[in-house]
Design an enzyme around this catalytic site. Sequence first.
Site, PDB file in Angstrom:
ATOM      1  N   GLY A   1      71.065 -53.455 -12.199  1.00  0.00           N
ATOM      2  CA  GLY A   1      70.572 -53.967 -10.933  1.00  0.00           C
ATOM      3  C   GLY A   1      69.058 -54.066 -10.902  1.00  0.00           C
TER       4      GLY A   1
ATOM      5  N   ALA B   1      71.090 -45.107  -9.164  1.00  0.00           N
ATOM      6  CA  ALA B   1      70.750 -46.309  -8.399  1.00  0.00           C
ATOM      7  C   ALA B   1      71.976 -47.162  -8.098  1.00  0.00           C
ATOM      8  CB  ALA B   1      69.719 -47.142  -9.160  1.00  0.00           C
TER       9      ALA B   1
ATOM     10  N   LYS C   1      74.957 -52.482  -1.428  1.00  0.00           N
ATOM     11  CA  LYS C   1      73.801 -52.483  -0.528  1.00  0.00           C
ATOM     12  C   LYS C   1      73.825 -53.611   0.504  1.00  0.00           C
ATOM     13  CE  LYS C   1      70.868 -50.766  -4.323  1.00  0.00           C
ATOM     14  NZ  LYS C   1      71.798 -51.010  -5.431  1.00  0.00           N
TER      15      LYS C   1
ATOM     16  N   LYS D   1      67.691 -47.289   5.762  1.00  0.00           N
ATOM     17  CA  LYS D   1      68.804 -47.522   6.681  1.00  0.00           C
ATOM     18  C   LYS D   1      69.616 -46.253   6.929  1.00  0.00           C
ATOM     19  CE  LYS D   1      69.224 -52.442   5.603  1.00  0.00           C
ATOM     20  NZ  LYS D   1      67.922 -52.502   4.921  1.00  0.00           N
TER      21      LYS D   1
ATOM     22  N   LEU E   1      60.915 -56.430  -2.736  1.00  0.00           N
ATOM     23  CA  LEU E   1      60.759 -57.871  -2.927  1.00  0.00           C
ATOM     24  C   LEU E   1      61.450 -58.330  -4.200  1.00  0.00           C
ATOM     25  CD1 LEU E   1      57.007 -58.217  -1.985  1.00  0.00           C
ATOM     26  CD2 LEU E   1      58.958 -58.974  -0.643  1.00  0.00           C
TER      27      LEU E   1
END
Length: 649
Positions: free
Chosen positions: A304, A376, A380, A422, A463
Site C-alpha cells: 500500500g 499498516a 481505509k 478518524k 497526499l
Amino acid sequence: MSGLACIQKPKQVFGLGWGRLHKAPWARRCGKVLLDAGLACLAWELAEGGGGKAEPFPGSRLFFVSLALAVNLAMQLTAQHYRLLDLREAKAILYADLALIAASMAFCALRGDGPVAGKDVFMEASLLCGVLWFMARILMGALLGNRPGGNGFSERALIVGAGRAGLRLCQEVLEHPKVRFQVVGFVDDAPEKLGVRIEGVPVLGATCQLRELVRDREISLVILGLASAPGARVREMCREVQALGVKVKIVPGILDLVGDLPWKPQWRDVAIEDLLRREPVVLDTTAIRKALEGSVALITGAGGSIGSELARRVAAFGPSRIVLLGRGENSLWEIEGDLARRFPGLATEVALCDVRDPARLRQVFEAWRPRAVFHAAAHKHVPYLEKHPEEAVVNNILGTRNVLDAALAAGTEVFVNVSTDKAVNPVNALGVSKHIGEHLVTLAAGHAPAGARYVSVRFGNVLGSRGSVIPLFREQIARGGPITVTHPDMVRYFMTIPEAVQLVLQAGILGETAKVFALDMGAPVRIMDLAEDMARLSGFSAGVDIDIKITGTRPGEKLFEELFSDRESRKADIHPKVFEAGQDRQDPDLLERGLQALEEASALPDGERQRRIILWFRRLVPAYVPSPEGLGRWLAAPRAIPASETVHT
C-alpha cells in the site's frame, strides 16, 4: 562493389565513421595527450627565452616533455572532462605541477654538473607547464561548454533561489546543451547575494521583484529552486507567476529523499504536494538506526501507499532483512522491485499473506522472527466500510489482533500500529475499528518482552495515497471535469507520505510503550481550495474552464476531523511534531468479550449483523456516534439483545 560503396568505405576507421571518431574514448584521450605534450614543449621554449638560453644538456627538452607527460598520466589529467572542470580537478593540476617541479629539481640535483645544473630553466618550465595545462582546460571548457546566453534558445528562465539547490540546478542546465532554455538570472532574498554572479549568471533581485523581473526580462519559465521552501511560499509564488501566463517548474523537496540518497537537481511541473509542502522533518536518525540496523523488519500492508513508503524508509537504516507482508501480489511485486533498485544489497522477502489468517501469520513470524513490525494493513475507505462494517471488524480489528499475537509469540520488540485521526470521536466504522485497534496494541504492550515498545501512531490524510482525493481530482481534471467536492466547507488535515512515514518511525522507535501518538498535521485545508489549486496547476480556471460540482457528504464523513479528544493530553516529549494522546484505558475482559461478539456478529444475516456490530462498537468505544447516513441508519429498527449477552460497564 558499387562506386558509392567504394567512396564510403575509406570513411570507416576501426569501425567508426569520421563523424563519430572524435567521440571514441581512445581518440579523445590521444588528443589530450598530444595537447598536453605540446603545452609542455611550449613551456620549455618560454623558459629558455625563445631559444636565448642554452640547453642545460643535450636532449633536455625531450627529457622535460617526457617527464611532464609521465606526471600528467600518473595524475590522470588526460582523463579530465574539460567542460566539467571543478575545484577538485584544479587541485589535481596543482598537485601534478608540484610533483613535476619536485621531480625536475631532484633530477637537476642528481646530475651533479654544477650546484644544481639547469635548475632555473627546469623550474620556470615546470611552473609554466602547470599554468598552461590549467588555462587550456579553462579555454576548452569555455569554447565547448554551454555557457549563459550561448545556446540561442528563445526560452528564457529565472531560477528562484541562489542557494545550493539553485546552484546545482544552474550547473545542470549549463552543462547540458540539449536543455532547451537559457538561464537569464537568479532571484534570491539574501541581500549579500544581490548583484553577485553565480556560474556567470547574475542575481537580479529579491522575490518581491519577481513579477517585475518576469515582465522586464521577457521570462517564459520560472524554476523554483527552493528544495526546503514551505508550501505556503511555493503556493504564493506559483499564483503570482501563473497570473502572468508564465510556466512554473520546481525541484523536488527534501522530504522526497530516501535515507542518505543525494538531492538531485531535477525540475518538474509543480504538483499539489509542493503547494502543501512543510518544513523538513528532523529525525533522531542515530536512535532509529540503532533500533533497525542489522535486524529483521516486517511491514504489513507493504504494497500500500503507507506500507511501501515505510519499506523504503526502513531500508535506508540498514536492516539485515525486510519482510514485505500483504495479500496484493502485484503491489508487493512493485515494492520488491523498487527496493532492489534502490538498495541492491538488501535482503528482501515477500510474504503473500492475509492478516485475517492467524495460522499463516504465525508461520511467517516464526520463519523470520522480526525485531520490528510496522502494521499498516487495513481497510481505509469510509463509505465502503459503512456499507460493509463486518470488513472493518474482520480486517482492521481481528486482523490487528492476529498480527499482535504473532508478534508477541515471535518476541517482537518494536510494534508500530498505523492509526488514523478518524479514531478520535469516531462517527464511522473505520474510525471506531482503528480506535479499538489502538486499545489492542496498548493491552498487548503489557505482554511484550521487557524493554519492548508497542505503540500506535495516528495521522490524517496523506497526499497521493490510494483512495485519497488527490488522484481522484487528477483523473477528473484529465477528463475535462467536473471536479467533485462533497461539501464547500469540508476541511481535512494533509501530510505528504514521506513526512508521515518519517514521523511514524520517530514515534515508533522512541515513543514510550503502550502509548498512542498523534502527528502534527499543521493547518487544515479546505477541499474546495485544493480543487481550485489543482485546476490552476493544470492550466484551468475553476468555474471558467472547468466546473466544480458539489455532490453532498458521503455516509460516515465529517466536515471537520479531529486529532485529539477533549480527554486526551497533547504532550510533545519525543519530537516537536509528535504528540502523546493520553487514551482512556480499556477493560481487558470487556475488550475480549467484545471481540468475540463482533466476530460472531460478522457472520449474521443482513440487518441483524449491522445492528449487533453497532451495539458492540458503542460499548467498546462510548464516544462513537454512528453516522445517520452510514451505519447509523440501522438503528431505526433496533432489536433486543439476549440477556446472556448483556454487558454491564
